[in-house]
Design a protein around this motif. Structure first.
Motif, mmCIF file in Angstrom:
data_model
loop_
_atom_site.group_PDB
_atom_site.id
_atom_site.type_symbol
_atom_site.label_atom_id
_atom_site.label_comp_id
_atom_site.label_asym_id
_atom_site.label_seq_id
_atom_site.Cartn_x
_atom_site.Cartn_y
_atom_site.Cartn_z
ATOM 1 N N ARG A 174 0.792 -1.227 0.000
ATOM 2 C CA ARG A 174 0.000 0.000 0.000
ATOM 3 C C ARG A 174 0.827 1.281 0.000
ATOM 4 N NH1 ARG A 174 -5.525 0.896 1.673
ATOM 5 N NH2 ARG A 174 -6.719 -0.990 1.393
ATOM 6 N N ALA A 175 2.045 1.221 0.458
ATOM 7 C CA ALA A 175 2.852 2.436 0.603
ATOM 8 C C ALA A 175 3.099 3.092 -0.751
ATOM 9 C CB ALA A 175 4.173 2.106 1.278
ATOM 10 N N TYR A 176 2.949 4.411 -0.789
ATOM 11 C CA TYR A 176 3.237 5.157 -2.016
ATOM 12 C C TYR A 176 4.734 5.378 -2.123
ATOM 13 C CZ TYR A 176 3.169 8.791 -5.574
ATOM 14 O OH TYR A 176 3.389 9.515 -6.723
ATOM 15 N N MET A 177 5.300 5.064 -3.289
ATOM 16 C CA MET A 177 6.744 5.138 -3.465
ATOM 17 C C MET A 177 7.155 6.082 -4.583
ATOM 18 S SD MET A 177 7.992 1.242 -2.690
ATOM 19 C CE MET A 177 7.790 0.541 -1.053
ATOM 20 N N GLY A 178 6.291 7.031 -4.919
ATOM 21 C CA GLY A 178 6.650 8.038 -5.907
ATOM 22 C C GLY A 178 6.370 7.592 -7.328
ATOM 23 N N GLY A 179 6.294 8.577 -8.227
ATOM 24 C CA GLY A 179 6.109 8.281 -9.641
ATOM 25 C C GLY A 179 4.808 7.588 -9.966
ATOM 26 N N GLY A 180 3.787 7.722 -9.096
ATOM 27 C CA GLY A 180 2.512 7.057 -9.340
ATOM 28 C C GLY A 180 2.505 5.599 -8.949
ATOM 29 N N ALA A 181 3.581 5.112 -8.321
ATOM 30 C CA ALA A 181 3.699 3.691 -7.987
ATOM 31 C C ALA A 181 3.258 3.447 -6.553
ATOM 32 C CB ALA A 181 5.142 3.223 -8.173
ATOM 33 N N TYR A 182 2.244 2.590 -6.396
ATOM 34 C CA TYR A 182 1.793 2.177 -5.079
ATOM 35 C C TYR A 182 2.251 0.743 -4.850
ATOM 36 C CZ TYR A 182 -1.131 6.289 -4.453
ATOM 37 O OH TYR A 182 -1.571 7.575 -4.289
ATOM 38 N N GLN A 184 9.132 -2.234 -10.707
ATOM 39 C CA GLN A 184 8.937 -2.303 -12.156
ATOM 40 C C GLN A 184 9.126 -0.934 -12.793
ATOM 41 O OE1 GLN A 184 8.626 -4.887 -13.998
ATOM 42 N NE2 GLN A 184 7.990 -6.539 -12.655
ATOM 43 N N ARG A 185 8.598 0.098 -12.147
ATOM 44 C CA ARG A 185 8.658 1.434 -12.736
ATOM 45 C C ARG A 185 10.073 1.978 -12.764
ATOM 46 N NH1 ARG A 185 4.284 6.093 -12.136
ATOM 47 N NH2 ARG A 185 3.309 4.508 -13.409
ATOM 48 N N PHE A 186 10.793 1.861 -11.667
ATOM 49 C CA PHE A 186 12.104 2.495 -11.578
ATOM 50 C C PHE A 186 13.243 1.621 -12.111
ATOM 51 C CE2 PHE A 186 10.015 4.575 -7.740
ATOM 52 C CZ PHE A 186 9.581 5.651 -8.479
ATOM 53 N N PHE A 187 13.107 0.293 -11.940
ATOM 54 C CA PHE A 187 14.230 -0.585 -12.285
ATOM 55 C C PHE A 187 13.910 -1.621 -13.345
ATOM 56 C CE2 PHE A 187 14.614 0.286 -7.582
ATOM 57 C CZ PHE A 187 15.469 1.362 -7.730
ATOM 58 N N GLY A 188 12.641 -1.705 -13.747
ATOM 59 C CA GLY A 188 12.274 -2.663 -14.785
ATOM 60 C C GLY A 188 12.434 -4.104 -14.358
ATOM 61 N N LYS A 189 12.259 -4.387 -13.076
ATOM 62 C CA LYS A 189 12.390 -5.762 -12.583
ATOM 63 C C LYS A 189 11.411 -5.995 -11.445
ATOM 64 C CE LYS A 189 16.774 -5.342 -11.415
ATOM 65 N NZ LYS A 189 18.096 -5.559 -10.768
ATOM 66 N N SER A 190 11.266 -7.259 -11.063
ATOM 67 C CA SER A 190 10.363 -7.614 -9.991
ATOM 68 C C SER A 190 10.943 -7.198 -8.639
ATOM 69 C CB SER A 190 10.128 -9.127 -10.006
ATOM 70 O OG SER A 190 9.534 -9.559 -8.803
ATOM 71 N N GLU A 232 20.440 2.510 -10.466
ATOM 72 C CA GLU A 232 20.224 3.338 -11.655
ATOM 73 C C GLU A 232 18.832 3.059 -12.211
ATOM 74 O OE1 GLU A 232 22.165 5.592 -12.866
ATOM 75 O OE2 GLU A 232 24.056 5.233 -11.808
ATOM 76 N N LEU A 233 18.267 4.060 -12.867
ATOM 77 C CA LEU A 233 16.946 3.901 -13.466
ATOM 78 C C LEU A 233 17.002 3.002 -14.695
ATOM 79 C CD1 LEU A 233 15.634 7.565 -13.299
ATOM 80 C CD2 LEU A 233 14.802 5.631 -11.974
ATOM 81 N N SER A 234 15.901 2.302 -14.935
ATOM 82 C CA SER A 234 15.792 1.538 -16.172
ATOM 83 C C SER A 234 15.615 2.506 -17.336
ATOM 84 C CB SER A 234 14.589 0.590 -16.098
ATOM 85 O OG SER A 234 13.385 1.347 -16.094
ATOM 86 N N GLU A 235 15.742 1.992 -18.544
ATOM 87 C CA GLU A 235 15.583 2.836 -19.736
ATOM 88 C C GLU A 235 14.211 3.499 -19.778
ATOM 89 O OE1 GLU A 235 16.303 1.717 -24.065
ATOM 90 O OE2 GLU A 235 17.971 0.716 -23.060
ATOM 91 N N ALA A 236 13.189 2.706 -19.459
ATOM 92 C CA ALA A 236 11.823 3.246 -19.502
ATOM 93 C C ALA A 236 11.628 4.330 -18.449
ATOM 94 C CB ALA A 236 10.816 2.123 -19.288
#
Length: 715
Positions: free
Chosen positions: A241-249, A256-262, A324-328
């Motif tokens: 449930r915690a909000y972790m920025g960038g629209g990611a809950y 997935q959003r920041f690193f492109g992995k599970s 580091e951030l993923s490409e996406a």
């Protein structure tokens, strides 16, 4: 007298040695007499009264204290029991979003953007990476596994820090445990009801109030959770449930959003970065400020090392290799293209859905990067430093599939004003191909001639209007190819009047220019407004042989987890607007514009291109739109406030931006010739306006028959 007859007494040691004789028993000492206690000194009456009153008050306080304490414990137990009974199963608490999310994939099925409140799927404390779990505990609540939901030591420490820093005891540091934070995320069990709250934002603001009463209720709810759920179940709710920025809950969405992995695959540096976001997810989000996020992760790594979750070697390695951030993620959520897909898609799925939606799009990330790099290169090397001029780029295939979109100089944005799709600007001479398309469709040839001479037209309600060429000269008799090549204004106006302004307006509209088109002869010179994406789509119709296209970005939409799509492409090739041979002849004319006319700066070394420049009155807008055999690209340049450009025309910087874009776009693309037809090569056509007049009559008859037959005049 002899004493031999006497009997001698025996020798007795005790008598011989007095020292060795058996000691006599000591006499009993008389027991000491008990002293009588000293008589108590009696105070005066006042002292005795005060002392008695004080003792009575103490007894009264104690009587009240233990009774109130007992009553408080009973009430606390009842409150905890009440919340215990209202708490649902853990599985119902994992996803707390009010709205769903949209995940966007490019043409190769790679995720490039997210919109809405993303929930990557449920995880548990045991399924996520242990590095993430340890980082969260080390950062948020190091005694998580040892308290009963509330940490008195943590609260006391937080109050001390707040007072030391000059704040109120409950302002700033809260001393909340992970369980208390989870209780707050659950809004203490109060669900959102749109009839009770002005907005969802007001509901969330109420959930996060920090009053003393709210804190007390939060503590009771936390203790109920500790009674109902295991520690790992509470941590699982928190991680989801915690909000972790960038629209990611939740941890999975953030990973997935920041690193492109599970979330299960995170290394120590990545786990530390996500845990570090929990204190300030918006400002610390790596998509907002990667360096700040990495610095915060370094602090978390230090805490993990101190608490024994990381060895000295592992901590050193994590600090030396920050996440580091993923490409996406680095592409900053898809920018203008993702925003356009969201706005052009069905609102029920893209903006109001409570479920999670997956959209496959037409975006080509290689081409997108090519456009962004080209724009950055021109502004860094060809535009004055400090200039506030803006530019936009659209690249699409001939069927209208948009491959790249840049809506302004700042490319890593979301929700910004998109100059490629939202800015209505005058088109200038970039509109002229539709005048010539109308003429070619009505029987004219590119080799037909027209007289470039002084022209004055009396416009009802406005008076006389005298158009001028850009060079303020007259060029005599010129072919249609030469007139378009040099972007002459007077021949374009004369030709538009000859073929009929209404016909020109209709052809332009059929090619996709949906904005209100000018009614007078200035229509031929681009007095009408349009958007870059409309203009680029209209040029795509010329490239594909004369059929209209609807620019589109959505290929397929489906609900997350489903195999079958709910909808497919919303655009593509439509009905035919002009004959294929007319379109091919127009391509030939536009090829000459690039080869010998105003579009020379756009030329590519290895392949043929065709296009048209456009500059509006006072140079407020500058355009270059053109195509190769494979891609159509449009470029617009100007100021948002309509300030005139200085020294910029469509043949200048826009053509150079187009060139730089298409050089990069065509890297590795096989060379193909343009599908063009040189004027006059069709033996069935004879040059001259008379042929056009006959064709206009034929078209009028055809239109009448279409209307009578109910075909709506579609061609």
């Amino acid at each position: 007298m002899s004493d031999s007859g006497r009997r001698k007494p025996p020798l007795v040691a005790e008598k011989r040695y007095k020292s060795a004789a058996k000691p006599a028993k000591p006499a009993k000492k008389p027991s000491p007499k008990r002293k009588k206690p000293a008589p108590r000194k009696r105070g005066n009456f006042v002292t005795n009264a005060i002392t008695g009153l004080f003792r009575w008050i103490l007894r009264l306080i104690w009587a009240f204290t233990w009774r109130i304490g007992l009553l408080s414990c009973v009430l606390l137990g009842l409150a905890v029991g009440y919340f215990y009974l209202t708490l649902p199963p853990v599985t119902e608490l994992l996803d707390g979003r009010a709205n769903g999310s949209v995940t966007m994939m490019d043409r190769d099925a790679k995720i490039f953007a997210w919109r809405g409140d993303t929930f990557g799927g449920a995880v548990t404390a045991s399924s996520v990476s242990p590095h993430l779990k340890n980082a969260v505990i080390a950062t948020e609540d190091k005694r998580f596994y040892y308290h009963f939901g509330v940490s008195p030591r943590g609260i006391a420490s937080a109050i001390r820090i707040n007072l030391r820093e000059g704040r109120g005891p409950l302002s700033g540091h809260g001393g909340s445990t992970i369980t208390q934070q989870t209780a707050k995320l659950l809004c203490l069990g109060v669900k959102y009801d749109e009839t009770q709250w002005e907005s969802e934002a007001a509901y969330e603001a109420d959930c996060r109030k920090g009053s003393l009463w709210r804190k007390g209720k939060e503590a009771i709810f936390a203790m109920a959770m500790e009674t109902k759920y295991s520690k790992d179940e509470i941590l699982s709710i928190y991680l989801n449930r915690a909000y972790m920025g960038g629209g990611a809950y939740g941890a999975e969405a953030a990973a997935q959003r920041f690193f492109g992995k599970s979330a299960a695959q995170l290394n120590p540096a990545e786990g530390a970065m996500l845990a570090g976001l929990l204190t300030a997810p918006t400002s610390l989000a790596p998509t907002n400020d990667l360096e700040k996020s990495q610095n915060r992760a370094g602090v978390v790594i230090g805490l993990m090392q101190e608490q024994g979750y990381l060895s000295d070697r592992a901590a050193k390695e994590a600090l030396a290799n920050p996440a580091e951030l993923s490409e996406a993620a680095e592409a900053r959520a898809g920018g203008y293209f993702a925003d356009w897909v969201m706005s052009s898609g069905p609102e029920f799925f893209t903006r109001n859905s409570t479920a999670d939606v997956v959209i496959r799009t037409t975006l080509d990330q290689r081409i997108q990067k090519a456009a962004e790099d080209a724009l950055a290169y021109i502004f860094e090397n060809k535009v004055s430093e400090g200039s506030k001029a803006q530019a936009a780029i659209v690249v699409m295939s001939a069927d209208g599939a948009v491959r790249a979109m840049v809506g302004g100089r700042k490319t890593k944005v979301a929700g910004a004003f998109n100059r490629a799709t939202q800015a209505l600007r005058q088109t200038g001479s970039s509109f002229k191909p539709f005048v010539y398309a109308t003429a070619l469709e009505m029987g004219w040839s590119s080799n037909d001639t027209i007289l470039d001479e002084e022209l004055t037209i009396n416009i009802p309600g406005s008076g006389p209007w005298t158009p001028q060429n850009y060079d303020r000269k007259f060029h005599g008799r010129v072919t249609l190819t030469e007139a378009l090549q040099s972007s002459l204004n007077i021949p374009a106006v004369k030709l538009a009047q000859n073929v009929g302004l209404e016909n020109v307006r209709q052809i332009a509209a059929d090619f996709g220019l949906q904005s209100d088109l000018a009614q007078g002869p200035a229509l031929a010179l681009g007095a009408s407004e349009s958007t870059l994406i409309e203009m680029t789509g209209a040029y795509a119709g010329i490239l594909n042989g004369g059929s209209s296209v609807t620019p589109y970005g959505l290929v397929e939409l489906k609900m997350q987890g489903d195999d079958e799509p709910l909808m497919t492409a919303t655009g593509g090739i439509g009905e035919r607007v002009i004959r294929e041979d007319a379109a091919r002849e127009l391509i030939w004319m536009m090829y000459n514009v690039a080869q010998h006319g105003s579009g020379r700066r756009a030329l590519l070394d290895d392949r043929q291109i065709a296009g048209k420049t456009g500059t509006t009155q006072a140079a407020r807008d500058a355009w270059f739109i053109g195509f190769s055999a494979d891609y159509v690209a449009g470029v617009w340049m100007g100021y948002d406030d309509n300030t005139p450009l200085k020294g910029v025309t469509g043949s200048g910087l826009p053509a150079e931006i187009w060139h730089e874009t298409m050089v990069r776009v065509h890297e590795g693309v096989p060379v193909s010739p343009l599908p063009m037809l040189e004027g006059g090569s069709d033996p069935k056509k004879s040059p001259g306006a008379g042929n056009g007049e006959n064709d206009r009559t034929r078209r009028g008859i055809e239109k009448l028959l279409d209307d009578l037959l109910g075909n709506g005049g579609n061609r």
